[in-house]
Each structure stands twice: as C-alpha cells, then as structure tokens.
Design a protein around this motif. Structure first.
Motif, PDB file in Angstrom:
ATOM      1  N   UNK A  64       9.972 118.515 -15.652  1.00  0.00           N
ATOM      2  CA  UNK A  64      10.984 118.092 -16.219  1.00  0.00           C
ATOM      3  C   UNK A  64      12.074 117.469 -15.085  1.00  0.00           C
ATOM      4  N   UNK A  65      11.557 116.913 -14.025  1.00  0.00           N
ATOM      5  CA  UNK A  65      12.376 116.323 -12.987  1.00  0.00           C
ATOM      6  C   UNK A  65      12.788 115.235 -13.179  1.00  0.00           C
ATOM      7  N   UNK A  66      13.917 114.889 -13.908  1.00  0.00           N
ATOM      8  CA  UNK A  66      14.508 113.642 -14.192  1.00  0.00           C
ATOM      9  C   UNK A  66      15.335 113.071 -12.971  1.00  0.00           C
ATOM     10  N   UNK A  67      15.789 114.155 -12.197  1.00  0.00           N
ATOM     11  CA  UNK A  67      16.453 113.529 -11.056  1.00  0.00           C
ATOM     12  C   UNK A  67      15.398 113.137 -10.012  1.00  0.00           C
ATOM     13  N   UNK A  68      15.374 111.626  -9.593  1.00  0.00           N
ATOM     14  CA  UNK A  68      14.577 111.284  -8.622  1.00  0.00           C
ATOM     15  C   UNK A  68      14.212 111.792  -7.303  1.00  0.00           C
ATOM     16  N   UNK A  69      15.250 112.576  -6.972  1.00  0.00           N
ATOM     17  CA  UNK A  69      15.180 113.210  -5.545  1.00  0.00           C
ATOM     18  C   UNK A  69      14.453 114.673  -5.769  1.00  0.00           C
ATOM     19  N   UNK A  70      14.441 115.426  -6.931  1.00  0.00           N
ATOM     20  CA  UNK A  70      13.908 116.434  -7.157  1.00  0.00           C
ATOM     21  C   UNK A  70      12.393 115.895  -7.475  1.00  0.00           C
ATOM     22  N   UNK A  71      12.013 114.880  -8.221  1.00  0.00           N
ATOM     23  CA  UNK A  71      10.660 114.639  -8.364  1.00  0.00           C
ATOM     24  C   UNK A  71       9.975 114.216  -6.972  1.00  0.00           C
ATOM     25  N   UNK A  72      10.846 113.565  -5.948  1.00  0.00           N
ATOM     26  CA  UNK A  72      10.108 113.208  -4.870  1.00  0.00           C
ATOM     27  C   UNK A  72       9.872 114.221  -4.013  1.00  0.00           C
ATOM     28  N   UNK A  73      10.831 115.354  -4.067  1.00  0.00           N
ATOM     29  CA  UNK A  73      10.885 116.381  -3.426  1.00  0.00           C
ATOM     30  C   UNK A  73       9.510 117.282  -3.643  1.00  0.00           C
ATOM     31  N   UNK A  74       9.511 117.484  -5.125  1.00  0.00           N
ATOM     32  CA  UNK A  74       8.250 118.010  -5.651  1.00  0.00           C
ATOM     33  C   UNK A  74       6.816 117.565  -5.271  1.00  0.00           C
ATOM     34  N   UNK A  75       6.952 115.974  -5.396  1.00  0.00           N
ATOM     35  CA  UNK A  75       5.671 115.246  -5.013  1.00  0.00           C
ATOM     36  C   UNK A  75       5.553 115.480  -3.496  1.00  0.00           C
ATOM     37  N   UNK A  76       6.227 115.341  -2.626  1.00  0.00           N
ATOM     38  CA  UNK A  76       6.173 115.679  -1.155  1.00  0.00           C
ATOM     39  C   UNK A  76       5.541 117.007  -1.050  1.00  0.00           C
ATOM     40  N   UNK A  77       6.193 118.197  -1.525  1.00  0.00           N
ATOM     41  CA  UNK A  77       5.595 119.488  -1.518  1.00  0.00           C
ATOM     42  C   UNK A  77       4.094 119.482  -1.801  1.00  0.00           C
ATOM     43  N   UNK A  78       3.942 118.779  -3.240  1.00  0.00           N
ATOM     44  CA  UNK A  78       2.410 118.869  -3.420  1.00  0.00           C
ATOM     45  C   UNK A  78       1.498 118.050  -2.258  1.00  0.00           C
ATOM     46  N   UNK A  79       1.957 117.039  -2.021  1.00  0.00           N
ATOM     47  CA  UNK A  79       1.082 116.295  -0.883  1.00  0.00           C
ATOM     48  C   UNK A  79       0.974 117.111   0.386  1.00  0.00           C
ATOM     49  N   UNK A  80       2.124 117.819   0.905  1.00  0.00           N
ATOM     50  CA  UNK A  80       1.974 118.640   2.054  1.00  0.00           C
ATOM     51  C   UNK A  80       1.014 119.878   1.981  1.00  0.00           C
ATOM     52  N   UNK A  81       0.855 120.423   0.573  1.00  0.00           N
ATOM     53  CA  UNK A  81       0.042 121.497   0.416  1.00  0.00           C
ATOM     54  C   UNK A  81      -1.335 120.862   0.374  1.00  0.00           C
ATOM     55  N   UNK A  82      -1.752 119.902  -0.136  1.00  0.00           N
ATOM     56  CA  UNK A  82      -3.095 118.883   0.011  1.00  0.00           C
ATOM     57  C   UNK A  82      -3.310 118.772   1.448  1.00  0.00           C
ATOM     58  N   UNK A  83      -2.555 118.333   2.148  1.00  0.00           N
ATOM     59  CA  UNK A  83      -2.731 117.835   3.547  1.00  0.00           C
ATOM     60  C   UNK A  83      -3.196 119.316   4.452  1.00  0.00           C
ATOM     61  N   UNK A  84      -2.303 120.459   3.887  1.00  0.00           N
ATOM     62  CA  UNK A  84      -2.460 121.614   4.532  1.00  0.00           C
ATOM     63  C   UNK A  84      -4.015 122.027   4.451  1.00  0.00           C
ATOM     64  N   UNK A  85      -4.665 121.675   3.085  1.00  0.00           N
ATOM     65  CA  UNK A  85      -5.994 122.258   2.862  1.00  0.00           C
ATOM     66  C   UNK A  85      -6.875 121.376   3.742  1.00  0.00           C
ATOM     67  N   UNK A  86      -6.472 119.950   3.685  1.00  0.00           N
ATOM     68  CA  UNK A  86      -7.580 119.209   4.341  1.00  0.00           C
ATOM     69  C   UNK A  86      -7.694 119.501   5.894  1.00  0.00           C
ATOM     70  N   UNK A  87      -6.310 119.734   6.551  1.00  0.00           N
ATOM     71  CA  UNK A  87      -6.163 120.012   8.015  1.00  0.00           C
ATOM     72  C   UNK A  87      -6.952 121.580   8.116  1.00  0.00           C
ATOM     73  N   UNK A  88      -6.907 122.473   7.476  1.00  0.00           N
ATOM     74  CA  UNK A  88      -7.398 123.714   7.507  1.00  0.00           C
ATOM     75  C   UNK A  88      -8.928 123.555   7.561  1.00  0.00           C
ATOM     76  N   UNK A  89      -9.585 122.740   6.328  1.00  0.00           N
ATOM     77  CA  UNK A  89     -10.832 122.526   6.472  1.00  0.00           C
ATOM     78  C   UNK A  89     -11.570 121.794   7.628  1.00  0.00           C
ATOM     79  N   UNK A  90     -10.762 120.669   8.295  1.00  0.00           N
ATOM     80  CA  UNK A  90     -11.207 119.952   9.406  1.00  0.00           C
ATOM     81  C   UNK A  90     -11.422 121.122  10.630  1.00  0.00           C
ATOM     82  N   UNK A  91     -10.232 121.850  10.742  1.00  0.00           N
ATOM     83  CA  UNK A  91     -10.139 122.951  12.115  1.00  0.00           C
ATOM     84  C   UNK A  91     -11.366 124.065  11.585  1.00  0.00           C
TER      85      UNK A  91
END
Length: 153
Positions: A64-91
């Motif tokens: 329900x993120x109509x506010x573009x800034x809230x939506x962008x923040x949520x997308x950024x947080x999800x991307x950061x979580x996925x990136x953390x998984x990839x980094x952990x696997x590489x390590x």
C-alpha cells in the motif's frame, strides 16, 4: 453509434479471476462478446503471476505504498536483504575454499572427504535459500550491464 467498452479493464478483471457473468453485468457487455474477445486474444485466467506479484509486494512491504518515497525505501530495503544473502553465501564459499587448500597442503584426505560432503550440504542449503529469496542465477543480465554472478555446481 457503436458502444465502446473498456476492453483493457475487462481483460484485466477476467485475468484476475472475474467470471464472464460478473463482467457482463459490471460492464454491460454480452457474455458471448466477452467470450469471443477472450478466445481471439488468448486471455487466460491463470492467477499464478498475479498472486506471485502480490505476495512479493507483501514480502517487500510495497503493497500500500502510494508514496513514491516509501515505495522506494521498501524496494531498497528488500534489495539490501537480498544483497546480504548473496554476500553471505560468497563469504561462506571463500572460507570453504581456504579449508580445502589447507587440507590439500596437509595431504589430509579424510578432511577432504568431510569437506566434499560439507560442500554438497552447503550448496543444497544455499540453493534452497536462493529459491526462498527469489534470487535467480543468470550468466548476464540487462540490468547489471553485463555483470554476471556465476555459481559452480
């Protein structure tokens, strides 16, 4: 003058699971006309993609993120979580590689056997984790500008 119907909306509602009877009543279109159009254009009422997109949005907090800034923040947080998984696997594989080298240098074949079993278990666990996170292996992607992530099996 011919009546014009909003066929895009009718199709979207049909593909989201609305029945032809419901669409006929809601939009004032004959069921036969809807049926002909659906057959002609290959409409499908498969909800798999719709449900998957909705579930992904809920997981990422973008529902329900109509506010573009809230939506962008949520997308950024999800991307950061996925990136953390990839980094952990590489390590994990980096540390694993060091263990294999040490066992090879010491001619410790029993340790190498254990490491082989451990590598298979780690690979299986990481594959499951990647599926759970929706991380797909691709040789090259348009988004990355050619950057590739390769996982050896």
């Amino acid at each position: 003058m011919a009546v014009r119907y909003d066929w895009e909306t009718i199709r979207a509602e049909f593909e989201a699971g609305a029945t032809m009877g419901t669409l006929s009543r809601r939009h004032g279109v004959n069921k036969a006309a809807i049926s002909r159009r659906a057959r002609k254009e290959g409409w499908t009422a498969d909800l798999t993609d719709v449900v998957n997109r909705r579930a992904e949005a809920k997981v990422n907090g973008t529902v329900n993120a109509v506010d573009p800034q809230k939506k962008a923040a949520a997308v950024e947080a999800a991307a950061a979580r996925k990136a953390a998984v990839i980094s952990e696997q590489r390590e994990a594989w980096g540390g694993f590689k060091s263990e294999v080298r040490a066992a090879l240098d010491a001619n410790d074949f029993d340790r190498l056997k254990c490491l082989k079993i451990a590598s298979e278990a780690l690979r299986n666990a990481q594959e499951c984790e990647r599926k759970a996170w929706g991380i797909q292996d691709k040789a090259e992607t348009e988004v990355s500008g050619g950057l590739s992530i390769t996982w050896e099996k």
